[in-house]
Design an enzyme around this catalytic site. Structure first.
Site, short mmCIF file in Angstrom:
data_model
loop_
_atom_site.label_atom_id
_atom_site.label_comp_id
_atom_site.label_asym_id
_atom_site.label_seq_id
_atom_site.Cartn_x
_atom_site.Cartn_y
_atom_site.Cartn_z
N THR A 63 0.81 -1.22 0.00
CA THR A 63 0.00 0.00 0.00
C THR A 63 0.85 1.28 0.00
OG1 THR A 63 -0.20 -0.07 2.42
CG2 THR A 63 -1.95 -1.12 1.12
N ILE A 117 8.20 0.82 -0.88
CA ILE A 117 8.80 -0.12 -1.82
C ILE A 117 7.74 -1.06 -2.40
CG2 ILE A 117 10.38 -2.08 -2.02
CD1 ILE A 117 12.21 -0.67 -0.01
N GLY A 118 6.82 -1.51 -1.56
CA GLY A 118 5.79 -2.44 -2.02
C GLY A 118 4.93 -1.88 -3.12
N TYR A 168 15.71 -7.68 14.01
CA TYR A 168 15.36 -7.43 12.62
C TYR A 168 16.37 -8.09 11.69
CZ TYR A 168 14.88 -4.77 8.26
OH TYR A 168 14.76 -4.40 6.94
#
Length: 264
Positions: free
Chosen positions: A16, A19-20, A154
Site C-alpha cells: 500500500t 517499496i511495495g 530485525y
C-alpha cells in the site's frame, strides 16, 4: 529490453506504500495483473487509486490481511491462489536494545518477516511448479549481511529470508520457477521519510538532502553516497520477476548502493 508480464498475476505483500507499492506499480506497467495487500480497507483503496492513476487501465485486485499470523495469510490466499508471481515484501522493523527485546517482540518479527513468506510459498509453489513457470522474491535487506547492533532481532529475520529463498530455489530446481532475494539498503520509503520528518521540519532541508546526510553518517561505506529511491529498488524486483531473468535463481541481489563492503 522490454519486460512483458501480460497474462501473469502478481501478489505483492504489504504493497500500500513505499517499496511495495513501487514494485506493484512496476509490475503493472509491465502488464501483470496486480494484487495489492494491506491491513486496512482505507490503505488498499488509497493504493489502488494511486496505482490506477500511475498506470491507467491496470488490472488491480485488493486483499486486506495482516500477515503476522497464519490466519492472516490464509485470508490473503483466498484472494491470491492464482498468483504466478509472489513478492514477499511484508516486514516490520524498528530499533530496540538487545537486552530489552523480549520473546514477544522476537516472535512478532519472526511471524511477520519470515513465516509469512514460508506460508505463502508453501501454498503457492506447488501450482507454480505444476505450470512450469513462476517467480518468488523475498525483499530482504542489507541488514541481513550487515547486522545492525540496534536491530539485531530485525537483522536475524532478514538473514533467515536469504536462507529460505536459497533453500526454496534448490527445492524447486529445474521446474521453471525461480526464487531470489533482493536486498535494499537505505531507501526513501514512506517509513524512512516518517523517521526523518523531525529533522526535515527542524532544518527545512529536503528529504533527499536529509537522507544523504543519514547515509553518510550511518552507512559511510555507501558507494552511491545517498539513499535509493523506491523506484530504483522496484526496478530490480521487476527484472527478477521477468521472463528474461530465467537464469537467475537462488541469488541474493543487492540494491544497497554498495553499503555492504565486499565484492560478492
Amino acid at each position: 529490453m522490454k519486460i512483458d508480464l501480460s497474462g501473469k498475476v502478481a501478489l505483492v505483500t504489504a504493497s500500500t506504500g513505499g517499496i511495495g507499492l513501487a514494485i506493484a506499480t512496476g509490475l503493472a506497467e509491465s502488464g501483470a495483473e496486480v494484487i495489492l495487500n494491506g491491513r486496512s480497507e482505507a490503505s488498499v483503496t488509497k493504493a489502488k487509486e494511486a496505482l490506477a492513476k500511475q498506470v491507467p487501465g491496470a488490472k488491480v485486485r485488493t486483499a486486506i490481511a495482516d500477515l503476522g499470523s497464519a490466519q492472516g495469510v490464509d485470508a490473503l490466499l483466498k484472494a491470491a491462489s492464482d498468483a504466478d508471481i509472489l513478492v514477499n515484501n511484508a516486514g516490520i522493523y524498528g530499533a530496540k536494545d538487545f537486552y530489552e527485546t523480549d520473546d514477544a517482540t522476537w516472535e512478532n518479527y519472526w511471524q511477520t518477516n519470515v513465516m509469512s513468506g514460508v506460508r505463502l510459498a508453501r501454498a503457492l509453489l506447488p501450482n507454480l511448479v505444476k505450470k512450469g513457470w513462476g517467480r518468488v522474491v523475498f525483499i530482504s535487506s542489507e541488514s541481513a549481511r550487515n547486522i545492525p547492533a540496534d536491530m539485531i532481532h530485525y537483522g536475524v529475520t532478514k538473514t533467515a529470508q536469504l536462507s529460505l529463498a536459497r533453500g526454496l530455489a534448490k527445492y524447486v530446481a529445474g521446474s521453471g520457477v525461480t526464487v531470489n532475494s533482493v536486498l535494499p539498503g537505505p531507501t526513501m520509503s514512506d517509513g524512512f521519510a516518517a523517521m526523518m520528518q523531525e529533522e526535515i521540519d527542524k532544518t527545512g532541508k529536503s528529504l533527499e538532502t536529509v537522507a544523504k546526510a543519514f547515509v553518510m553518517a550511518n552507512r559511510p561505506s555507501s558507494v552511491i553516497q545517498r539513499a535509493a529511491t523506491v523506484e530504483e529498488v522496484a526496478n530490480m524486483v521487476v527484472y527478477v520477476c521477468s521472463k528474461q531473468a530465467s537464469a537467475t535463481s537462488g541469488a541474493a541481489l543487492r540494491v544497497d548502493g554498495g553499503v555492504v563492503d565486499d565484492i560478492v
